[in-house]
Design a protein around this motif. Structure first.
Motif, short mmCIF file in Angstrom:
data_model
loop_
_atom_site.label_atom_id
_atom_site.label_comp_id
_atom_site.label_asym_id
_atom_site.label_seq_id
_atom_site.Cartn_x
_atom_site.Cartn_y
_atom_site.Cartn_z
N PRO A 36 24.42 14.13 -43.65
CA PRO A 36 24.63 14.00 -45.11
C PRO A 36 24.48 12.55 -45.59
N VAL A 37 24.02 12.42 -46.83
CA VAL A 37 23.76 11.11 -47.45
C VAL A 37 24.32 11.14 -48.87
N ASP A 38 24.95 10.03 -49.29
CA ASP A 38 25.35 9.84 -50.69
C ASP A 38 24.26 9.02 -51.37
N ARG A 58 19.34 4.14 -54.43
CA ARG A 58 20.26 3.60 -53.45
C ARG A 58 20.91 4.79 -52.73
N PHE A 59 21.17 4.62 -51.43
CA PHE A 59 21.84 5.70 -50.70
C PHE A 59 22.74 5.08 -49.62
N SER A 72 25.37 1.02 -47.07
CA SER A 72 24.64 1.23 -48.31
C SER A 72 23.28 0.53 -48.22
N ARG A 73 22.25 1.20 -48.65
CA ARG A 73 20.88 0.68 -48.58
C ARG A 73 20.23 0.80 -49.95
N VAL A 77 11.06 6.77 -48.03
CA VAL A 77 11.58 5.59 -48.72
C VAL A 77 11.65 4.42 -47.74
N GLU A 78 11.67 3.20 -48.31
CA GLU A 78 11.81 1.96 -47.54
C GLU A 78 12.86 1.10 -48.22
#
Length: 534
Positions: free
Chosen positions: A441-443, A455-456, A462-463, A496-497
């Motif tokens: 899972p990712v926020d 952003r995730f 956090s990235r 994504v990067e």
């Protein structure tokens, strides 16, 4: 002329039980009276009605008046000191199959006796092979001697048909009979009619009509015999007579399919160390390679079988992805598989190498620019062969495509041996080199309804996303229910990067405004990390 050897293993269940008892007996334990050949001994088995009957008995018990099929109560009433042990037909059959494999030293086609009491007999097809052992008489004497060394009493007979060999081994005069095609009818004439392997009802009817010997059937009208002794549930009297005399064919089913290519070597003195086996195996491999090259064939599976002096066998098998006939490659594979796995026991007196699976090898002329690719494919196949031989076929795997567009279902791992790895397609870079199973899972913070995440947060870090590509929409496979019972939903995948140069493969499960309307009983779309991109 066909040459069949019937081996009657007299009191085979008794021999198997005593061999097992001797191996299980401890040196300090008192002697078991059941192992004494002069003591009446019987193996007991329950019949279909639940009564305990004699399944097998020793010659000492037969001399005392006991017979096979007699109830245990009657036997104990006649001989109170009779020793009884439970019979194990399954163990007897396993031992008989092992003996049949051991008998492949003389013939590649060894069959278990298919008759009702078939736990006491073998058939060997020795057509065209007797000269390799010094002739038919020397061959039978060698077989009888080897069985006697293993403490297995046996009677043998060689004849043109399985039926005749079976009858002569059990009712013939002598322990090793040899009958030719021209003397077959005369040799069978004086044998009792039960030597034709007929059922009890047919035997009783034949005796009622005064037919006591096989010779008494020769002059009888065949139509009358077939009508009088017709049996819908068993092989009739006339057919058994024709099979014994060679007028009707009788097929034998070997315990193992006979290999088309095999080479073997025997020694007067057993070889008791692995160094001796490894020193002699290359010669067999070279001889087998010559036979394959002569026919334009290549081996994909090889088995080295050692015949032990104690009547057992030991084997080691290797497989290859491509057919070949390089003896040096074969030896490397056997060493990788571990020649130490061969259990030599008290030594091997024969060694056999068989090609279990062969395929044609055609000479090809490739273009000069394709030689490097062909060499690379050959090196990869050789590497897979060696790794599979050392680690096991189930531990060297390669992905295989599956008819599904869901990423976690799109491929499955299969043994790499014999398979050509799938080439990379033009779109392979759009899939991750490391796929998470299950997705994590990712926020995420993303623009609605179908924007890429800005952003995730994944694994508490956090990235910030600097570059993105997508969405790649994958519809759910509605005909395949989810493991958790929930309804599958549409996925939107994004490449994504982040600002640190890391590249990720994320997806949003569920769509805003269509699959999700904000109702209390609905699941909101969620974000998941599915893999890392190169």
């Amino acid at each position: 002329m066909r040459r069949i050897v019937s081996v009657w293993l007299i009191d085979w269940p008794i021999a198997v039980w005593r061999r097992s008892a001797r191996r299980a007996r401890r040196p300090a334990s008192p002697p078991d009276p059941a192992l004494d050949p002069d003591t009446p001994f019987a193996l007991i088995l329950k019949n279909s009605r639940g009564a305990a009957v004699i399944h097998a008995l020793t010659p000492a018990a037969r001399r005392a008046g006991l017979r096979r099929g007699q109830t245990q109560a009657d036997a104990l009433a006649m001989i109170p000191h009779l020793i009884c042990r439970p019979a194990d037909p399954a163990a007897d059959r396993r031992a008989l199959t092992a003996l049949a494999v051991w008998a492949e030293r003389w013939s590649p086609s060894v069959s278990v006796d298919p008759s009702e009491d078939g736990l006491e007999g073998l058939f060997l097809d020795l057509t065209g092979a007797a000269h390799l052992f010094g002739g038919e008489a020397a061959l039978l004497e060698q077989m009888r001697g080897r069985l006697a060394e293993a403490e297995v009493p046996a009677r043998l007979a060689m004849a043109p048909t399985p039926g005749a060999a079976w009858a002569l081994a059990r009712w013939g005069d002598g322990s090793a009979l040899i009958v030719g095609e021209e003397d077959l009818s005369e040799a069978l004439a004086d044998l009792p009619v039960e030597a034709l392997r007929i059922d009890d009802r047919t035997l009783t009817a034949a005796r009622r009509f005064g037919l006591k010997t096989i010779g008494s059937l020769y002059a009888m009208p065949r139509a009358g015999l077939a009508r009088r002794f017709r049996d819908e549930d068993a092989v009739g009297l006339v057919r058994r007579l024709d099979q014994a005399r060679g007028y009707a064919a009788e097929a034998l089913t070997p315990v193992r399919p006979p290999p088309r290519y095999r080479v073997w070597q025997t020694w007067a003195e057993p070889i008791g160390d692995l160094a001796g086996v490894e020193a002699r195996l290359p010669d067999l491999a070279a001889d087998l390679a010559v036979a394959l090259e002569r026919d334009g064939q290549g081996a994909k599976a090889l088995t080295a079988t050692g015949f032990r002096s104690d009547g057992l066998t030991t084997s080691l098998a290797v497989r290859m992805g491509r057919p070949g006939r390089d003896a040096g490659v074969w030896m490397r594979l056997f060493r990788e598989a571990g020649l130490g796995r061969l259990e030599l026991g008290f030594g091997l007196d024969a060694l056999m190498l068989t090609a279990d699976t062969v395929e044609p090898i055609a000479a090809t002329q490739g273009a000069l620019e394709s030689e490097a690719a062909a060499k690379q494919a050959e090196d990869l196949a050789a590497l897979i062969d060696r790794l599979s031989a050392r680690l096991g076929e189930d531990r060297v795997l390669t992905p295989e495509p599956v008819d599904s567009w869901i990423p976690e279902r799109a491929e499955r791992l299969k043994p790499a041996l014999g398979r050509r790895p799938a080439p990379l397609d033009a779109g392979s870079g759009r899939r991750p080199i490391l796929m998470l199973d299950p997705p994590e899972p990712v926020d995420a913070i993303a623009e609605l309804p179908d924007g890429a995440p800005a952003r995730f947060t994944w694994r508490r870090l956090s990235r910030r996303v600097t570059r993105s590509d997508g969405p790649e929409r994958l519809s759910p496979e509605w005909w395949r229910p989810r493991a958790d019972g929930r309804q599958a939903r549409t996925r939107d995948y994004y490449r994504v990067e982040d600002d640190q140069g890391g590249r990720y493969w994320l997806f949003r499960e569920g769509l805003y405004g269509w699959e999700y309307t904000g109702a209390a009983d609905e699941r909101a779309p969620s974000w998941w990390m599915h893999g890392l991109l190169p």
